[in-house]
Motif scaffolding. Structure first.
Motif, PDB file in Angstrom:
ATOM      1  N   SER A 130     -27.629  40.506 -22.689  1.00 46.24           N
ATOM      2  CA  SER A 130     -29.047  40.837 -22.509  1.00 46.24           C
ATOM      3  C   SER A 130     -29.331  41.242 -21.065  1.00 46.24           C
ATOM      4  O   SER A 130     -30.326  41.901 -20.798  1.00 46.24           O
ATOM      5  CB  SER A 130     -29.938  39.675 -22.945  1.00 46.24           C
ATOM      6  N   ILE A 131     -28.482  40.824 -20.149  1.00 45.17           N
ATOM      7  CA  ILE A 131     -28.602  41.260 -18.754  1.00 45.17           C
ATOM      8  C   ILE A 131     -27.205  41.655 -18.290  1.00 45.17           C
ATOM      9  O   ILE A 131     -26.294  40.822 -18.257  1.00 45.17           O
ATOM     10  CB  ILE A 131     -29.118  40.130 -17.833  1.00 45.17           C
ATOM     11  N   GLU A 132     -27.030  42.917 -17.982  1.00 46.73           N
ATOM     12  CA  GLU A 132     -25.710  43.394 -17.576  1.00 46.73           C
ATOM     13  C   GLU A 132     -25.785  43.935 -16.150  1.00 46.73           C
ATOM     14  O   GLU A 132     -26.646  44.745 -15.830  1.00 46.73           O
ATOM     15  CB  GLU A 132     -25.255  44.509 -18.521  1.00 46.73           C
ATOM     16  N   ILE A 133     -24.858  43.466 -15.325  1.00 46.00           N
ATOM     17  CA  ILE A 133     -24.824  43.937 -13.937  1.00 46.00           C
ATOM     18  C   ILE A 133     -23.638  44.877 -13.781  1.00 46.00           C
ATOM     19  O   ILE A 133     -22.508  44.510 -14.113  1.00 46.00           O
ATOM     20  CB  ILE A 133     -24.658  42.743 -12.974  1.00 46.00           C
ATOM     21  N   LEU A 134     -23.888  46.074 -13.291  1.00 46.52           N
ATOM     22  CA  LEU A 134     -22.787  46.974 -12.946  1.00 46.52           C
ATOM     23  C   LEU A 134     -22.619  46.897 -11.442  1.00 46.52           C
ATOM     24  O   LEU A 134     -23.512  47.255 -10.684  1.00 46.52           O
ATOM     25  CB  LEU A 134     -23.087  48.408 -13.392  1.00 46.52           C
TER      26      LEU A 134
END
Ligand code: GDP
Ligand code: MG
Length: 297
Positions: A130-134
């Motif tokens: 639900s929260i993706e960090i690139l």
């Protein structure tokens, strides 16, 4: 991997709670695990967990003592990666009716993993979180955007088409060693302006640049960006560095604290939705099992 994940999602404290799944992806040796380990400090100081149900909350001093070595997901200096794929933190944090899972990833975008495998892992992570960090170093480049489109198009097939909701949720570009604070200040505000400027569709853009921008905006519910300063020589280079914050540049430490408290505070913990509907541990487990089976074939 699946047995581990299933045990977490079906844990009695998790199975009926809504799921928040935070992940980080990006090339190796760019401080991903290091960043997540500071996230873990925040989480342990702010929330109870399945291993620590009666946690003594110590929210004000979440960053801990200056000299404490960093623990959690393995992180280290050197140029060899140490594991591959998706790694779930073995504990789950609990807040009200939500359960928070943390996912690290390794081996994406390195020379030892094929592009097809990279895309599968990337796609799978994007579908599950639900929260993706690139995590990127320096600027957002055109090939990062194109890769993001390429890799997530895979996963889009697995969501129900023809509905008005977007297939993916919160996506955060985390730019490390940001070098242009005069133009775009550190943190989420500067990042947001930089991102808007990067994603704006201009009439003179070639079709390819236009379509990748339109794709990203229509595929993610929220796109944001955060700019972090260079952490200092000890963090970046010293092979004996143990992760203590005493050795960070002050500017980096300040921004790191602001970023993590904002990212992980209760009101910003987006819950996982699948086809527009919030899922609990049991439902998430069923969907994830399907995804993994398809991706393994
Ligand atoms: P990962 O492979 O992306 O998970 O990277 P690690 O978390 O294992 O960290 C790799 C190295 O980068 C370590 O030596 C860290 O001390 C260092 N590092 C951590 N954060 C930063 C950063 O913001 N900038 C730079 N240049 N190095 C960092
Ligand atoms: Mg790592």
């Amino acid at each position: 991997m699946f047995g581990e994940l299933e045990a977490l999602l079906l844990h009695p404290e998790v199975v009926n709670r809504k799921i928040v799944l935070l992940s980080i992806v990006g090339a190796f040796r760019r401080g991903k695990s290091f960043f997540l380990d500071y996230c873990l400090r925040f989480l342990y100081a702010n929330y109870a967990s399945i291993k620590n149900p009666s946690n003594l909350i110590n929210a004000d001093n979440w960053i801990g003592a200056a000299e404490t070595p960093l623990e959690g997901f393995t992180w280290r200096s050197g140029t060899q990666r140490d594991t591959t794929g998706i790694i779930f933190w073995s504990d789950v944090f609990l807040t009200g009716d939500r359960a928070i899972l943390i996912v690290d990833s390794q081996g994406l975008f390195d020379n030892e993993t094929s592009t097809a495998d990279n895309s599968k892992i990337f796609s799978l992570v994007t579908l599950m979180t639900s929260i993706e960090i690139l995590n990127l170093q320096g600027l957002i480049q055109e090939d990062h955007l194109q890769y993001l489109q390429f890799a997530t198009e895979y996963g889009k097939f697995m969501t129900s088409p023809g509905q008005e909701h977007k297939p993916f949720q919160n996506f955060v570009f985390l730019l490390r060693d940001w070098n242009n604070p005069d133009e775009y200040p550190f943190g989420f505000d500067g990042g947001q302006k930089y991102l808007e400027n990067t994603l704006v569709v201009k009439p003179h853009h070639p079709e390819e640049l236009k379509s990748v921008r339109t794709y990203l905006k229509s595929s993610f519910e929220k796109l944001s960006c955060c700019l972090l300063p260079y952490p200092g020589k000890t963090v970046a280079r010293d092979s004996n560095y143990d992760g203590r914050w005493a050795s960070m540049d002050e500017e980096f430490l300040d921004e790191l604290k602001i970023l993590i408290s904002s990212l992980l505070k209760s009101e910003n913990l987006t819950t996982k939705k699948i086809n527009g509907i919030e899922v609990n541990g049991k439902q998430a487990n069923e969907y994830f099992q399907q995804y993994i089976t398809i991706f393994q074939s």
